[in-house]
Write an enzyme that holds these catalytic residues in place. Sequence first.
Site, PDB file in Angstrom:
ATOM      1  N   ASP A 211      -0.989   7.019   6.272  1.00 55.31           N
ATOM      2  CA  ASP A 211      -2.093   6.133   5.922  1.00 55.31           C
ATOM      3  C   ASP A 211      -2.269   5.158   7.086  1.00 55.31           C
ATOM      4  OD1 ASP A 211      -3.824   4.213   4.958  1.00 55.31           O
ATOM      5  OD2 ASP A 211      -2.610   3.672   3.208  1.00 55.31           O
TER       6      ASP A 211
ATOM      7  N   LYS B  44     -11.721  -1.214   7.868  1.00 57.95           N
ATOM      8  CA  LYS B  44     -10.952  -2.150   8.684  1.00 57.95           C
ATOM      9  C   LYS B  44     -11.270  -1.979  10.170  1.00 57.95           C
ATOM     10  CE  LYS B  44      -8.274  -2.657   4.786  1.00 57.95           C
ATOM     11  NZ  LYS B  44      -7.562  -1.845   3.796  1.00 57.95           N
TER      12      LYS B  44
ATOM     13  N   TRP C  75       0.829  -1.209   0.000  1.00 58.41           N
ATOM     14  CA  TRP C  75       0.000   0.000   0.000  1.00 58.41           C
ATOM     15  C   TRP C  75       0.857   1.250   0.000  1.00 58.41           C
ATOM     16  CZ3 TRP C  75      -4.494  -0.559  -1.835  1.00 58.41           C
ATOM     17  CH2 TRP C  75      -5.289  -1.675  -1.540  1.00 58.41           C
TER      18      TRP C  75
END
Length: 366
Positions: free
Chosen positions: A176, A200, A102
């Site tokens: 992030d 999440k 990511w």
Amino acid sequence: MKRVINYSAGPAGIPLEVLEQARDEMLDWNNTGCSVMEVSHRGKDYDALHMGTMDLFREVAGLPADYHVLFTTGGASMQFLMLPMNYLGEGKEADYILTGNWAQGAAKEAKRYGKISNPANMEVEAGSGKFVAIPKQGELKLNPNAEYVHYTSNNTVEGTQWHYIPDVKGKPLCCDMSSDIFSRPLDFTKFSLFYAGAQKNLGPSGVTVVAVKDEFLAKAHDGLPAMLGYKSYQDKFSMHNTPPCFSIYILNLVLNWIKKNGGLEAIGKMNDKKQKLLYGMVDNSKGYYKGLANTDSRSSMNIDFKLPTAELDDKFVKDAKAAGIVQTKGYRSMGGIRLSAYNAVTIKDVETTVQFMQDFMAKNPA
Ligand SMILES: *Cc1c(COP(=O)(O)O)cnc(C)c1O
């Protein structure tokens, strides 16, 4: 009704109490005689929920008043481009620390808007897509010309997590936090901007939360399209267009659930207990279960390991499912097993899982 023990990496499990409340309020929310999905986002009921959720987010994070909370759509992936679009451009530079899949994705989008340098690139071998560790503070080579430094606090695929907040020598720090936000107490005031897709640890997909410090927001470009400029989100309180009302409603319930359970201090203790149980099982299995990440970089959220053979990995996934423990398969590039033990996974769920792992090992010798 049968609820499973759910290790989905995302969209992930949501606390049962939250789902029950949403169920109970589905047909008549807040005495409106309809669901939260069926009222005007410009009306007073929704407005109170919307603004209240921003305040609640600030409260749970312990953010002072000079932070703005924005609700965006397009997931964390949209932030991969909004952040550089708002701060970079011709001749501008930014630092992206590469610790996983990511993090690479974020850097790739940023390259469209400026010159990107990497204070650390932890890819085991260039092009391998393999990451097992978090850099140490001393290893970070910061670019003095960077507008900001970006990193990924938890690497969802690789099962690694930062156990400290990097010191970036006064540069704006952006993060992030999609896969470990509100999993532990953290000094959120160290960040100029942080963001997380909700699916999440915060609720369902559809809403992404961006928290940005006032002085950093002031430096964002003016004149961007309304749907892409941080300033227009702030000016319109994230209601330039119709917000993802239902996702924000569930986010509100999850934030209240965190508060009711003792806030981030208590949630952090719970997650610590969970990870000790799971990694304890891995480490005490005499090599039967092998952790994929370096021990000092392990994630409390995504526990990655493999069994002695790929056949046993598959059997583990199958047998776990039969035992009511689902979505345990590792990410496609990693193989093995990934247990994503986000906030909604309980200690009891983990105890049941550890017992399953113990039994599986006894029944299926290498
Ligand atoms: C899941 C995830 C993303 C992608 O989120 P989307 O909402 O699907 O765009 C980005 N970063 C991290 C760390 C993630 O875990």
